[in-house]
Motif scaffolding. Structure first.
Motif, PDB file in Angstrom:
ATOM      1  N   UNK A 135       0.614   5.708  -1.773  1.00 52.19           N
ATOM      2  CA  UNK A 135      -0.785   7.142  -2.728  1.00 52.19           C
ATOM      3  C   UNK A 135      -0.290   8.739  -2.427  1.00 52.19           C
ATOM      4  N   UNK A 136      -0.507   9.205  -0.666  1.00 56.78           N
ATOM      5  CA  UNK A 136      -0.344  10.095  -0.706  1.00 56.78           C
ATOM      6  C   UNK A 136       0.557  10.303  -0.628  1.00 56.78           C
ATOM      7  N   UNK A 137       1.765   9.816  -0.089  1.00 54.66           N
ATOM      8  CA  UNK A 137       2.933   9.873  -0.071  1.00 54.66           C
ATOM      9  C   UNK A 137       3.522  10.570  -1.406  1.00 54.66           C
ATOM     10  N   UNK A 138       3.231   9.502  -2.246  1.00 53.30           N
ATOM     11  CA  UNK A 138       3.815  10.209  -3.303  1.00 53.30           C
ATOM     12  C   UNK A 138       2.799  11.537  -4.025  1.00 53.30           C
ATOM     13  N   UNK A 139       1.668  11.653  -3.691  1.00 52.33           N
ATOM     14  CA  UNK A 139       1.267  13.060  -4.659  1.00 52.33           C
ATOM     15  C   UNK A 139       1.919  14.233  -2.917  1.00 52.33           C
ATOM     16  N   UNK A 140       2.167  14.243  -2.551  1.00 54.65           N
ATOM     17  CA  UNK A 140       3.100  14.917  -1.688  1.00 54.65           C
ATOM     18  C   UNK A 140       4.580  15.041  -2.684  1.00 54.65           C
ATOM     19  N   UNK A 141       5.225  14.357  -2.997  1.00 57.43           N
ATOM     20  CA  UNK A 141       6.630  14.460  -3.613  1.00 57.43           C
ATOM     21  C   UNK A 141       7.220  13.304  -2.944  1.00 57.43           C
ATOM     22  N   UNK A 142       7.018  12.597  -1.841  1.00 53.89           N
ATOM     23  CA  UNK A 142       7.330  11.546  -1.131  1.00 53.89           C
ATOM     24  C   UNK A 142       7.750  10.297  -1.809  1.00 53.89           C
ATOM     25  N   UNK A 143       7.633  10.582  -2.816  1.00 49.12           N
ATOM     26  CA  UNK A 143       8.623   9.116  -4.137  1.00 49.12           C
ATOM     27  C   UNK A 143       8.866   7.212  -3.470  1.00 49.12           C
ATOM     28  N   UNK A 144      10.564   8.217  -2.556  1.00 47.44           N
ATOM     29  CA  UNK A 144      10.764   6.673  -2.086  1.00 47.44           C
ATOM     30  C   UNK A 144      10.234   6.239  -1.153  1.00 47.44           C
ATOM     31  N   UNK A 145       9.757   6.904  -0.296  1.00 46.69           N
ATOM     32  CA  UNK A 145       8.982   6.597   0.840  1.00 46.69           C
ATOM     33  C   UNK A 145       7.546   6.071   0.510  1.00 46.69           C
ATOM     34  N   UNK A 146       7.518   6.970  -0.621  1.00 46.42           N
ATOM     35  CA  UNK A 146       5.448   5.974  -0.366  1.00 46.42           C
ATOM     36  C   UNK A 146       6.719   4.666  -1.376  1.00 46.42           C
ATOM     37  N   UNK A 147       7.194   4.088  -2.663  1.00 46.96           N
ATOM     38  CA  UNK A 147       8.311   2.960  -2.872  1.00 46.96           C
ATOM     39  C   UNK A 147       8.353   1.814  -1.825  1.00 46.96           C
ATOM     40  N   UNK A 148       8.504   2.238  -0.681  1.00 44.65           N
ATOM     41  CA  UNK A 148       8.881   1.679   0.013  1.00 44.65           C
ATOM     42  C   UNK A 148       7.837   1.146   1.158  1.00 44.65           C
ATOM     43  N   UNK A 149       6.973   2.245   1.043  1.00 46.07           N
ATOM     44  CA  UNK A 149       5.587   1.229   1.631  1.00 46.07           C
ATOM     45  C   UNK A 149       4.848   0.845   1.032  1.00 46.07           C
ATOM     46  N   UNK A 150       4.798   0.976  -0.360  1.00 50.20           N
ATOM     47  CA  UNK A 150       4.268  -0.329  -1.590  1.00 50.20           C
ATOM     48  C   UNK A 150       4.741  -1.309  -1.448  1.00 50.20           C
ATOM     49  N   UNK A 151       5.893  -1.145  -1.386  1.00 49.61           N
ATOM     50  CA  UNK A 151       6.917  -2.766  -1.036  1.00 49.61           C
ATOM     51  C   UNK A 151       6.441  -3.720   0.285  1.00 49.61           C
TER      52      UNK A 151
END
Length: 338
Positions: free
Chosen positions: A155-171
């Motif tokens: 979620x921190x990655x997503x807040x920083x705008x790194x949505x692809x990286x955030x999705x990969x971490x969620x997965x």
């Protein structure tokens, strides 16, 4: 020497109590310079300043003591000093991090967690995303079994705008949650990953897999069908649908799927995947018994494509597919190829 120091300390304290703060501070600074390694002295100066209502001025003295104890390995003493600092500066995020790390070094993750989580939250509120990431990674190392830390990192990655990286971490987080009781949590995480990166098929396929594992195969197939309709590259979803259908209905259901309406969306490799299952389960005759009439009729336009894919099943050529391929090319008058 100690007597001179004590006399100077008392003089400075007297100035402080009489309201002469600037003069008192000057005396304290001189004393600390003259006795830089005297931790007891620095702690006493800090305490005097706090009692005199100058808590902010006390912090540098407390910090000197706290870091000295930390670096020397006196963890409980360092914790006590950093807590003194935090009382004077409740919004000092780095002091929270220091406390959290000190507790981790003492193998006390429960005590560390609150300090580190609070610090990370404060950094996020102040757009300090990189520092928050570092804190969450520290917590992940300390408590690898707590998936919440990985979700917070994502979620921190997503807040920083790194949505692809955030999705990969969620997965990746969902993949580590193998307990049957965690199915709902996994689905929640995977749906969040799908929100963050709707073009990545990985989260959708994982959602379908979890639904199937929990007995909701019908719902899983519905999820895949929705993606087939909206995706420009539906192949992964179609392949997953075949696998689920094989598991639920066996080869009969999969063959009905492949030869029914919309068969043109399936690739030759999809037919071969079903054929492989049939061969392993001694249902090879069932496969050709369904496919041959279809190839002679509605599926005739795809006969060469499908048979050529099936030929590759064996290194020297899969004979049932080769036999049919020869017949198809002969029927088309392609004698050279035949």
């Amino acid at each position: 020497m100690a007597s001179d120091r004590d006399q100077a300390l008392k003089a400075a304290d007297k100035l402080l109590k009489s309201g002469k703060s600037p003069a008192a501070l000057a005396h304290f600074r001189k004393l600390s310079t003259q006795h830089p390694e005297d931790l007891v002295l620095h702690n006493r100066i800090g305490d005097m300043l706090c009692l005199g209502g100058l808590g902010a001025e006390a912090v540098p003295y407390y910090e000197k003591v706290a870091f000295a104890y930390r670096d020397s390995g006196f963890m409980p003493k360092a914790v006590a000093m950093f807590k003194k600092i935090l009382r004077q500066q409740p919004d000092s995020f780095e002091t929270m991090v220091e406390l959290g790390n000190l507790y981790l070094r003492q193998k006390l993750p429960g005590e560390a967690r609150n300090y580190l989580l609070h610090a990370a939250d404060q950094y996020i509120q102040n757009a300090g995303y990189q520092r928050a990431r570092e804190i969450y990674r520290t917590l992940m190392d300390a408590e690898p079994g707590d998936s919440g830390h990985r979700v917070r990192l994502a979620e921190t990655m997503a807040a920083a705008g790194d949505t692809e990286e955030a999705a990969a971490e969620m997965l990746a987080t969902a993949e580590t949650m193998t307990s049957p009781s965690s199915a709902e949590s996994r689905l929640k995480i995977l749906r969040r990953a799908m929100e963050l990166s709707p073009s990545d098929p990985g989260s959708v396929l994982a959602i379908a897999r979890v639904l199937d594992e929990t007995g909701k195969t019908e719902e899983a197939i519905q999820v895949l069908d929705e993606q087939v309709e909206r995706s420009e590259s539906p192949a992964p979803f179609l392949q997953a649908k075949i696998r689920l259908t094989l598991g639920r209905e066996g080869p009969e259901g999969a063959l009905k799927l492949l030869t029914g309406p919309g068969h043109e969306r399936y690739q030759g490799s999809d037919f071969v995947s079903v054929l492989e299952v049939c061969r392993k389960g001694e249902d090879e005759d069932l496969f050709w018994g369904r496919i041959d009439p279809w190839l002679a009729g509605e599926g005739s336009g795809r006969a060469l494509e499908l048979l050529e894919s099936a030929v590759e099943l064996e290194r020297n050529g899969y004979v049932p597919a080769l036999t049919r391929l020869i017949q198809q090319t002969a029927d088309r008058g392609d004698t050279g190829r035949t």
